[in-house]
Design a protein around this motif. Structure first.
Motif, PDB file in Angstrom:
ATOM      1  N   THR A 135      -4.484  -5.355   4.015  1.00 17.64           N
ATOM      2  CA  THR A 135      -5.533  -6.185   4.730  1.00 17.64           C
ATOM      3  C   THR A 135      -5.686  -7.265   4.099  1.00 17.64           C
ATOM      4  OG1 THR A 135      -7.108  -4.943   3.518  1.00 17.64           O
ATOM      5  CG2 THR A 135      -6.515  -4.224   5.825  1.00 17.64           C
ATOM      6  N   ASN A 136      -4.933  -7.630   2.966  1.00 20.69           N
ATOM      7  CA  ASN A 136      -5.213  -8.749   1.971  1.00 20.69           C
ATOM      8  C   ASN A 136      -6.629  -8.792   1.399  1.00 20.69           C
ATOM      9  OD1 ASN A 136      -2.551  -9.796   2.123  1.00 20.69           O
ATOM     10  ND2 ASN A 136      -3.100 -10.658   4.201  1.00 20.69           N
ATOM     11  N   SER A 137      -7.111  -7.674   1.131  1.00 23.37           N
ATOM     12  CA  SER A 137      -8.546  -7.520   0.645  1.00 23.37           C
ATOM     13  C   SER A 137      -8.618  -7.695  -1.009  1.00 23.37           C
ATOM     14  CB  SER A 137      -9.208  -6.239   0.945  1.00 23.37           C
ATOM     15  OG  SER A 137     -10.388  -5.984  -0.046  1.00 23.37           O
ATOM     16  N   ALA A 138      -9.312  -8.581  -1.441  1.00 18.94           N
ATOM     17  CA  ALA A 138      -9.182  -9.110  -2.976  1.00 18.94           C
ATOM     18  C   ALA A 138      -9.727  -7.577  -3.521  1.00 18.94           C
ATOM     19  CB  ALA A 138     -10.145 -10.355  -3.031  1.00 18.94           C
ATOM     20  N   GLU A 139     -10.751  -7.181  -3.275  1.00 16.62           N
ATOM     21  CA  GLU A 139     -11.297  -5.767  -3.803  1.00 16.62           C
ATOM     22  C   GLU A 139     -10.502  -4.805  -4.041  1.00 16.62           C
ATOM     23  OE1 GLU A 139     -15.649  -3.543  -3.839  1.00 16.62           O
ATOM     24  OE2 GLU A 139     -15.289  -5.004  -2.215  1.00 16.62           O
ATOM     25  N   PHE A 140      -9.983  -4.512  -2.704  1.00 20.30           N
ATOM     26  CA  PHE A 140      -9.174  -3.343  -2.713  1.00 20.30           C
ATOM     27  C   PHE A 140      -7.483  -3.899  -2.030  1.00 20.30           C
ATOM     28  CE2 PHE A 140     -13.195  -1.782  -1.705  1.00 20.30           C
ATOM     29  CZ  PHE A 140     -13.176  -0.722  -2.683  1.00 20.30           C
ATOM     30  N   PRO A 141      -6.761  -4.260  -2.984  1.00 18.01           N
ATOM     31  CA  PRO A 141      -5.427  -4.762  -2.646  1.00 18.01           C
ATOM     32  C   PRO A 141      -4.416  -3.839  -1.981  1.00 18.01           C
ATOM     33  CG  PRO A 141      -5.594  -4.497  -5.267  1.00 18.01           C
ATOM     34  CD  PRO A 141      -6.923  -4.299  -4.425  1.00 18.01           C
ATOM     35  N   ASP A 142      -4.760  -2.459  -2.051  1.00 15.84           N
ATOM     36  CA  ASP A 142      -3.927  -1.655  -1.728  1.00 15.84           C
ATOM     37  C   ASP A 142      -4.439  -0.900  -0.038  1.00 15.84           C
ATOM     38  OD1 ASP A 142      -1.461  -1.879  -3.304  1.00 15.84           O
ATOM     39  OD2 ASP A 142      -2.889  -0.656  -4.665  1.00 15.84           O
ATOM     40  N   ARG A 143      -5.692  -1.407   0.341  1.00 16.62           N
ATOM     41  CA  ARG A 143      -6.098  -1.259   1.446  1.00 16.62           C
ATOM     42  C   ARG A 143      -5.102  -1.445   2.708  1.00 16.62           C
ATOM     43  NH1 ARG A 143     -12.251  -2.781   2.454  1.00 16.62           N
ATOM     44  NH2 ARG A 143     -12.335  -0.503   1.488  1.00 16.62           N
ATOM     45  N   LYS A 188       9.611   0.550  -8.611  1.00 13.61           N
ATOM     46  CA  LYS A 188       8.415  -0.111  -8.945  1.00 13.61           C
ATOM     47  C   LYS A 188       7.868  -0.620  -7.452  1.00 13.61           C
ATOM     48  CE  LYS A 188       9.971  -1.498 -13.221  1.00 13.61           C
ATOM     49  NZ  LYS A 188      10.245  -2.536 -14.297  1.00 13.61           N
ATOM     50  N   THR A 189       8.426  -0.502  -6.337  1.00 12.96           N
ATOM     51  CA  THR A 189       7.942  -1.098  -5.069  1.00 12.96           C
ATOM     52  C   THR A 189       7.715  -0.348  -3.941  1.00 12.96           C
ATOM     53  OG1 THR A 189       9.857  -2.204  -4.506  1.00 12.96           O
ATOM     54  CG2 THR A 189       8.318  -3.552  -5.999  1.00 12.96           C
ATOM     55  N   ARG A 190       7.927   1.202  -4.376  1.00 16.32           N
ATOM     56  CA  ARG A 190       8.013   2.085  -3.194  1.00 16.32           C
ATOM     57  C   ARG A 190       6.401   2.882  -3.444  1.00 16.32           C
ATOM     58  NH1 ARG A 190      11.621   7.426  -2.107  1.00 16.32           N
ATOM     59  NH2 ARG A 190      10.980   7.782  -0.005  1.00 16.32           N
ATOM     60  N   GLU A 196      -8.210   6.707   2.724  1.00  7.33           N
ATOM     61  CA  GLU A 196      -9.569   6.922   2.429  1.00  7.33           C
ATOM     62  C   GLU A 196     -10.155   6.286   1.051  1.00  7.33           C
ATOM     63  OE1 GLU A 196     -10.524  11.241   2.130  1.00  7.33           O
ATOM     64  OE2 GLU A 196      -9.993  11.392   4.552  1.00  7.33           O
ATOM     65  N   THR A 197      -9.000   6.222   0.123  1.00  5.10           N
ATOM     66  CA  THR A 197      -9.368   5.692  -0.904  1.00  5.10           C
ATOM     67  C   THR A 197      -9.099   4.130  -1.134  1.00  5.10           C
ATOM     68  OG1 THR A 197      -7.513   6.507  -2.073  1.00  5.10           O
ATOM     69  CG2 THR A 197      -9.393   7.961  -2.042  1.00  5.10           C
ATOM     70  N   ALA A 198      -8.160   3.848  -0.234  1.00 10.14           N
ATOM     71  CA  ALA A 198      -7.605   2.416  -0.177  1.00 10.14           C
ATOM     72  C   ALA A 198      -6.773   2.010  -1.241  1.00 10.14           C
ATOM     73  CB  ALA A 198      -8.806   1.251  -0.091  1.00 10.14           C
ATOM     74  N   THR A 199      -6.197   3.193  -1.825  1.00 11.18           N
ATOM     75  CA  THR A 199      -5.264   2.959  -2.965  1.00 11.18           C
ATOM     76  C   THR A 199      -3.819   3.366  -2.731  1.00 11.18           C
ATOM     77  OG1 THR A 199      -5.768   5.205  -3.911  1.00 11.18           O
ATOM     78  CG2 THR A 199      -7.087   3.466  -4.599  1.00 11.18           C
ATOM     79  N   ALA A 200      -2.764   3.031  -3.508  1.00 11.12           N
ATOM     80  CA  ALA A 200      -1.662   3.405  -3.488  1.00 11.12           C
ATOM     81  C   ALA A 200      -0.808   4.061  -4.964  1.00 11.12           C
ATOM     82  CB  ALA A 200      -0.710   2.350  -3.019  1.00 11.12           C
ATOM     83  N   LYS A 201      -0.036   4.769  -4.760  1.00 13.08           N
ATOM     84  CA  LYS A 201       0.538   5.410  -5.899  1.00 13.08           C
ATOM     85  C   LYS A 201       2.099   5.259  -5.547  1.00 13.08           C
ATOM     86  CE  LYS A 201       0.340  10.418  -4.415  1.00 13.08           C
ATOM     87  NZ  LYS A 201      -0.207  11.739  -4.755  1.00 13.08           N
ATOM     88  N   LYS A 202       2.967   5.263  -6.870  1.00 13.39           N
ATOM     89  CA  LYS A 202       4.486   5.259  -6.502  1.00 13.39           C
ATOM     90  C   LYS A 202       4.926   6.712  -5.914  1.00 13.39           C
ATOM     91  CE  LYS A 202       5.248   2.158 -10.554  1.00 13.39           C
ATOM     92  NZ  LYS A 202       6.074   2.350 -11.797  1.00 13.39           N
ATOM     93  N   PHE A 203       5.915   6.319  -4.835  1.00 13.82           N
ATOM     94  CA  PHE A 203       6.270   7.300  -4.234  1.00 13.82           C
ATOM     95  C   PHE A 203       7.845   7.758  -4.381  1.00 13.82           C
ATOM     96  CE2 PHE A 203       7.846   8.252   0.362  1.00 13.82           C
ATOM     97  CZ  PHE A 203       7.465   9.473   0.576  1.00 13.82           C
TER      98      PHE A 203
END
Length: 203
Positions: A135-143, A188-190, A196-203
């Motif tokens: 969503t290009n959210s500045a506060e939540f970049p991984d939303r 590094k890019t997967r 719910e948390t608008a976060t991302a982790k390495k997969f």
């Protein structure tokens, strides 16, 4: 309805692509080793990803049409996870992974990208792909937000750019079996995304 080729881009847009007519792809004794060689040639000759993916889709469709062996190479889905992965090719030093994936009916994947290009062909069953984008959210970049979805039938092929985000669900009463081929993954890019948390982790 004839089988269709699709391309999902980094913005979550899925578009139909011009596909080679199946009768033009019929080959006698088209074996897996030949497919791998032709994929390698395509990777070497491609000037960029936009020229590579159409050729990989063509080669995947040619393999699925002509190789009974490939169509039978899969394992039963795990009772615990609902998924199984059978690696057909993964050689150190060569940027290519080929596998079949089985999803038990009703199994839903995580929301993820692949960190590389990918091409997936549905061999059996039906698969619902849901498409997402950041969503290009500045506060939540991984939303992320949902962009759309598409149900893939046997014979359909979908390709992905490295940062395309999707999730899949096996629908219907039978397992969904797919043939998957991926380029060299950049770990590094997967990522796997959490709505719910608008976060991302390495997969």
């Amino acid at each position: 309805m004839s089988a269709t080729d699709w391309l999902l881009n980094d913005n979550g847009i899925c578009q139909a692509c011009k596909a080679v007519r199946e009768w033009e792809l019929l080959r006698e004794e088209y074996r897996f080793y030949r497919f791998l060689t032709e994929v390698e040639d395509a990777i070497i000759q491609a000037s960029n990803e936009s020229s590579l993916l159409p050729e990989i889709r063509r080669l995947v469709r040619q393999l699925i049409l002509n190789s009974y062996w490939v169509q039978t190479q899969y394992s039963e889905a795990s009772p615990q996870t609902g998924v199984s992965v059978l690696i057909l090719y993964d050689e150190i030093g060569f940027p290519l992974t080929v596998q079949t994936v089985t999803f038990a009916p009703g199994t839903v994947s995580t929301i993820h990208n692949h960190g590389t290009w990918g091409v997936v062909a549905v061999i059996k069953g039906r698969e619902k792909n849901t498409f997402w984008r950041k969503t290009n959210s500045a506060e939540f970049p991984d939303r992320i937000e949902k962009v759309g979805e598409k149900i893939l039938e046997p014979g359909d092929i979908i390709s992905f750019t490295p940062n395309a985000i999707h999730s899949v669900e096996a629908i219907g009463d039978e397992p969904t079996i797919t043939f998957n081929i991926y380029g060299e993954t950049n770990s590094k890019t997967r990522f796997e995304y959490d709505l719910e948390t608008a976060t991302a982790k390495k997969f």
